[in-house]
Design a protein around this motif. Sequence first.
Motif, PDB file in Angstrom:
ATOM      1  N   PHE A 187       4.713  -3.236  -0.045  1.00 58.14           N
ATOM      2  CA  PHE A 187       5.608  -2.155   0.372  1.00 58.14           C
ATOM      3  C   PHE A 187       6.299  -2.509   1.692  1.00 58.14           C
ATOM      4  N   LEU A 188       5.510  -2.995   2.644  1.00 60.93           N
ATOM      5  CA  LEU A 188       6.079  -3.364   3.943  1.00 60.93           C
ATOM      6  C   LEU A 188       7.016  -4.565   3.821  1.00 60.93           C
ATOM      7  N   ALA A 189       6.677  -5.506   2.931  1.00 62.65           N
ATOM      8  CA  ALA A 189       7.537  -6.665   2.729  1.00 62.65           C
ATOM      9  C   ALA A 189       8.873  -6.246   2.125  1.00 62.65           C
ATOM     10  N   THR A 190       8.828  -5.285   1.198  1.00 62.19           N
ATOM     11  CA  THR A 190      10.068  -4.776   0.595  1.00 62.19           C
ATOM     12  C   THR A 190      10.924  -4.076   1.640  1.00 62.19           C
ATOM     13  N   LEU A 214      -3.030  -4.995  -0.878  1.00 58.79           N
ATOM     14  CA  LEU A 214      -1.910  -5.743  -1.462  1.00 58.79           C
ATOM     15  C   LEU A 214      -0.680  -4.870  -1.623  1.00 58.79           C
ATOM     16  N   TRP A 215      -0.867  -3.644  -2.099  1.00 60.64           N
ATOM     17  CA  TRP A 215       0.280  -2.753  -2.283  1.00 60.64           C
ATOM     18  C   TRP A 215       0.918  -2.389  -0.947  1.00 60.64           C
ATOM     19  N   VAL A 216       0.110  -2.184   0.081  1.00 62.52           N
ATOM     20  CA  VAL A 216       0.663  -1.899   1.413  1.00 62.52           C
ATOM     21  C   VAL A 216       1.480  -3.091   1.912  1.00 62.52           C
ATOM     22  N   ALA A 217       0.930  -4.299   1.712  1.00 65.25           N
ATOM     23  CA  ALA A 217       1.648  -5.497   2.143  1.00 65.25           C
ATOM     24  C   ALA A 217       2.962  -5.652   1.387  1.00 65.25           C
ATOM     25  N   GLY A 269       5.738  -6.142  14.525  1.00 68.77           N
ATOM     26  CA  GLY A 269       4.591  -5.332  14.134  1.00 68.77           C
ATOM     27  C   GLY A 269       4.470  -5.233  12.623  1.00 68.77           C
ATOM     28  N   ARG A 270       5.615  -5.083  11.942  1.00 74.23           N
ATOM     29  CA  ARG A 270       5.592  -5.001  10.494  1.00 74.23           C
ATOM     30  C   ARG A 270       5.097  -6.310   9.878  1.00 74.23           C
ATOM     31  N   MET A 271       5.558  -7.418  10.437  1.00 66.92           N
ATOM     32  CA  MET A 271       5.113  -8.724   9.937  1.00 66.92           C
ATOM     33  C   MET A 271       3.600  -8.889  10.113  1.00 66.92           C
ATOM     34  N   ALA A 272       3.100  -8.405  11.238  1.00 66.09           N
ATOM     35  CA  ALA A 272       1.664  -8.495  11.481  1.00 66.09           C
ATOM     36  C   ALA A 272       0.880  -7.662  10.476  1.00 66.09           C
ATOM     37  N   LEU A 273       1.413  -6.481  10.136  1.00 69.07           N
ATOM     38  CA  LEU A 273       0.744  -5.624   9.155  1.00 69.07           C
ATOM     39  C   LEU A 273       0.781  -6.247   7.760  1.00 69.07           C
ATOM     40  N   ALA A 286       0.847  -9.458   7.126  1.00 74.64           N
ATOM     41  CA  ALA A 286      -0.136 -10.547   7.155  1.00 74.64           C
ATOM     42  C   ALA A 286      -1.556  -9.999   7.067  1.00 74.64           C
ATOM     43  N   LEU A 287      -1.820  -8.903   7.798  1.00 76.94           N
ATOM     44  CA  LEU A 287      -3.148  -8.294   7.772  1.00 76.94           C
ATOM     45  C   LEU A 287      -3.498  -7.804   6.370  1.00 76.94           C
ATOM     46  N   GLY A 288      -2.530  -7.164   5.713  1.00 77.21           N
ATOM     47  CA  GLY A 288      -2.770  -6.671   4.354  1.00 77.21           C
ATOM     48  C   GLY A 288      -3.095  -7.803   3.392  1.00 77.21           C
TER      49      GLY A 288
END
Length: 237
Positions: free
Chosen positions: A130-133, A125-128, A144-148, A150-152
């Motif tokens: 962080f990437l969303a921010t 959740l924190w990785v997701a 690729g970031r969006m995929a990560l 979603a994966l998180g």
Amino acid sequence: MSIALLANVLSAAEDDQFAKANQAYADARYEEAAAGYQELVRSGNWNANLFYDLGNAHYRLGNFGQAILNYERALALEPRHPEADANLRLARDEARALELRKDPVERYAGIATVKQWSIVAAIALWVALFLATQRLLSPKRSTGRMALIALGLVISAVSVFAITTLENGTSGMALAVVTGHDVAARIATADSAQAVLALPAGSEIKVLNERGDWLYAKLPNDQHGWIPKSAAERVRM
């Protein structure tokens, strides 16, 4: 007396009580050992080894229901406790105790403990987040970031589902062990009611409801029935 000093005194007293119980067990004074370990349990300072030792004392006394209950409690605190797991299997075999059946989803969830799933859920959740921010602050849009992200979120959701499955499953908060002898689950809350299943000491049940002095439970044969509340104890205290 300061709080710190009082804590040290209590800790020293508990260590002394534990040492006395261990010595009683080593001298084959199993009733005395069980009483000593049980006193420590009542103090609330629990750990897996304490329940394991209490289980061993009851096993030596032939109290298979209490032995299995305490091995289960040890494993609830430390699921990867090999000695408790081995002795639990041995006690079950000797007592002919019945186990609740796990469905495929619960068996999958059991590949990790609740604590491990919680760590995975939090990290994902924190990785997701962080990437969303980063995505919100960055002018660039990365597939690729969006995929990560979603994966998180998926990993976090799966982990939460696994936690819920374990907490509500056959090894969760509702798990109890039959500690009485000659116990039978019945179709109603009366000793004269028709028996559904005979439950040897040490058998597992999943408590679904309580009514007065009776427990309504899921049984090892996947049926349901009522048993006296005094004949079973929950694993989670």
